[in-house]
Design a protein around this motif. Structure first.
Motif, PDB file in Angstrom:
ATOM      1  N   UNK A  21       0.834  -1.195   0.000  1.00  0.00           N
ATOM      2  CA  UNK A  21       0.000   0.000   0.000  1.00  0.00           C
ATOM      3  C   UNK A  21       0.879   1.258   0.000  1.00  0.00           C
ATOM      4  N   UNK A  22       1.952   1.227  -0.810  1.00  0.00           N
ATOM      5  CA  UNK A  22       2.903   2.329  -0.788  1.00  0.00           C
ATOM      6  C   UNK A  22       2.255   3.666  -1.138  1.00  0.00           C
ATOM      7  N   UNK A  23       1.267   3.666  -2.022  1.00  0.00           N
ATOM      8  CA  UNK A  23       0.696   4.923  -2.502  1.00  0.00           C
ATOM      9  C   UNK A  23      -0.480   5.394  -1.655  1.00  0.00           C
ATOM     10  N   UNK A  24      -0.801   4.684  -0.610  1.00  0.00           N
ATOM     11  CA  UNK A  24      -1.937   5.072   0.216  1.00  0.00           C
ATOM     12  C   UNK A  24      -1.621   6.363   0.976  1.00  0.00           C
ATOM     13  N   UNK A  25      -2.585   7.253   0.993  1.00  0.00           N
ATOM     14  CA  UNK A  25      -2.386   8.536   1.656  1.00  0.00           C
ATOM     15  C   UNK A  25      -2.235   8.361   3.156  1.00  0.00           C
ATOM     16  N   UNK A  26      -1.465   9.264   3.749  1.00  0.00           N
ATOM     17  CA  UNK A  26      -1.304   9.288   5.194  1.00  0.00           C
ATOM     18  C   UNK A  26      -2.645   9.456   5.901  1.00  0.00           C
ATOM     19  N   UNK A  27      -3.580  10.135   5.223  1.00  0.00           N
ATOM     20  CA  UNK A  27      -4.878  10.448   5.830  1.00  0.00           C
ATOM     21  C   UNK A  27      -5.941   9.404   5.517  1.00  0.00           C
ATOM     22  N   UNK A  28      -5.581   8.386   4.733  1.00  0.00           N
ATOM     23  CA  UNK A  28      -6.586   7.421   4.298  1.00  0.00           C
ATOM     24  C   UNK A  28      -7.139   6.593   5.449  1.00  0.00           C
TER      25      UNK A  28
END
Length: 494
Positions: A357-364
């Motif tokens: 999940x490298x591209x998952x946002x910090x806020x997700x």
């Protein structure tokens, strides 16, 4: 065996020569020497006169940890076992009951292909059960005092009886007491058994808080802890929940699903918050139980569907907490709360990358179902952990004033709605800077409004007035009365 090498593990029984097995006595008469873990065991003084005794008590006197002492003993016995004549190693009680060294010797000797013979002995358990007058079946838990004393909470379910061995002095008794106190009250009845099965046997019936005051504590002391009572363990609670879902259970509970319970979970969470806001520990205890029921129900439903079970839930959160607290359970050094939070985000990012999940946002990870104020504060907190934040509070205040002016000058309703949202977001940030939980602050204000408005309604009834017929000035005067009464009550409480 002594001609082919190897090791004889021999049990010396609970403490008197008469309790040695016939096999043990015959072997002791036949061998020229034995090694004993401790010569302080009473039966050592009654061994056959012709046998040479080597003891490891000197290791204890060096002040090393028990783990180091046991490791040294195991290493030495295995070294002796490799000799053509082998070695006899004798321990109190039974070689494989409440004994750290013998099982380790047994495993390693077998791994090396060395012959092993176990000459069993009466353990401390049988005479202890006799002294207590109990049958250990079906649920007695055996616990090591040295391990239990290092815990913060008991390591066994409190609705099961427990026998705690190796309470050898007042320090170990005190450590055990402090751990048990996490669940058991000071007045909980317990029994200390000393030197069970010997002429020196003592049985003390006392309260938990008294155990470290016993004058009889020693190497042969054990503590019996009766069950705290029914309905006191997580295991018993999970059985109740499973029963509710069973074919002979409750029709309502049986028809529930994850989705149907969603509103109940949210409601119970809010009732917990209400109890916290009211500073009501009695209500909080009850509401936490209601919330726990929701967790248990979801886990039971998942278990029935073959998805996961409650143990998986516990294991997952256990591993996550340990993994995300290397500064507590590892060697990592961090500085203060801010250091903890920064490292927390690094660990979570590493977990996301490990899970693809490298591209998952910090806020997700901020749940969309959170109340808007809570969601806003959590979004701001997470952004701040990676440095997206003002360095001081002055710009925060300026942003609130800026957003307030934009609300005032908004050209239409749609723009005004947007600007009001921006204003609320900025106010939440101000609350965060003052280390105030915005959701809790607003909930408290809502509660004060309820109480003050209820006061207006009550005073209107006392005056024989209809609230809708009163002027705003009259109601505002009653509002001020309510505020004044709150201040007076607060002063009285102080």
């Amino acid at each position: 065996m002594t001609e082919a090498g190897g090791v004889v593990l021999l049990g010396l029984g609970p403490g008197e020569g008469r309790l040695l097995t016939r096999e043990a006595w015959e072997w002791l008469q036949a061998v020229p020497e034995i090694y004993v873990r401790t010569e302080l065991h009473p039966v050592v003084q009654e061994l056959p006169a012709g046998v040479t005794i080597h003891a490891f008590d000197w290791l204890y006197r060096q002040g090393s940890s028990f783990e180091q002492v046991y490791a040294t003993i195991v290493e030495k016995i295995l070294e002796l076992a490799r000799r053509p004549q082998g070695v006899t190693y004798a321990v109190p009680g039974h070689p494989l009951v409440a004994e750290a060294t013998s099982p380790a010797i047994l495993r390693q000797a077998r791994a090396e292909g060395l012959p092993v013979r176990v000459i069993e002995g009466l353990s401390f358990l049988e005479p202890t059960f006799t002294a207590l007058g109990i049958d250990p079946f079906p649920r007695l838990v055996l616990v090591d005092a040295l391990e239990l004393g290092t815990w913060h909470v008991p390591s066994f379910p409190p609705d099961a009886p427990a026998l705690i061995a190796q309470i050898y002095d007042r320090i170990s008794a005190s450590e055990v007491k402090l751990t048990l106190n996490a669940f058991y009250p000071d007045e909980h009845p317990v029994t200390l058994v000393h030197a069970a099965g010997t002429a020196r046997q003592q049985v003390e019936h006392l309260h938990l808080y008294e155990i470290d005051r016993s004058p009889y504590l020693g190497l042969m002391s054990a503590l019996y802890v009766p069950p705290l009572g029914v309905a006191t363990s997580m295991e018993a609670f999970l059985e109740i929940v499973a029963h509710l879902r069973a074919p002979n259970g409750c029709p309502w509970d049986r028809q529930q699903t994850h989705q149907s319970l969603r509103s109940h979970l949210l409601e119970e969470a809010y009732e917990v918050l209400t109890a916290i806001d009211a500073n009501d520990p009695v209500a909080l205890q009850e509401e936490l139980g209601d919330l726990l029921l929701q967790v248990a129900l979801h886990a039971q439903i998942a278990s029935e569907e073959g998805e996961f079970n409650f143990t998986d839930v516990v294991r997952g959160i256990h591993q996550k907490i340990v993994r995300r607290h290397p500064h507590v359970f590892g060697a990592l050094q961090v500085e203060g709360v801010e250091g903890v939070l920064r490292n927390w985000e690094r660990l979570k990012q590493a977990e996301r990358e490990a899970n693809g999940q490298e591209t998952r946002s910090l806020l997700a990870g901020v749940p969309l179902a959170l109340p808007a104020l809570t969601q806003a504060q959590e979004l701001q907190d997470r952004a701040a952990r990676v440095g997206f934040d003002w360095p001081e509070i002055a710009p925060v205040w300026e942003k609130v004033r800026e957003e307030l002016e934009e609300v005032r000058t908004a050209p239409d309703e749609k723009a005004r709605e947007k600007e009001l949202g921006d204003l609320l977001f900025a106010v939440v940030n101000l609350a965060r800077w003052y280390k105030v939980d915005a959701e809790s602050a607003l909930r408290a204000t809502n509660q004060r409004f309820r109480q003050r408005f209820a006061y207006i309604e009550q005073r209107a009834r006392e005056k024989g007035r209809v609230l809708g017929e009163m002027s705003l000035a009259e109601m505002d005067a009653l509002w001020e009365e309510a505020k004044h009464n709150e201040k007076g009550s607060s002063a009285d409480g102080e």
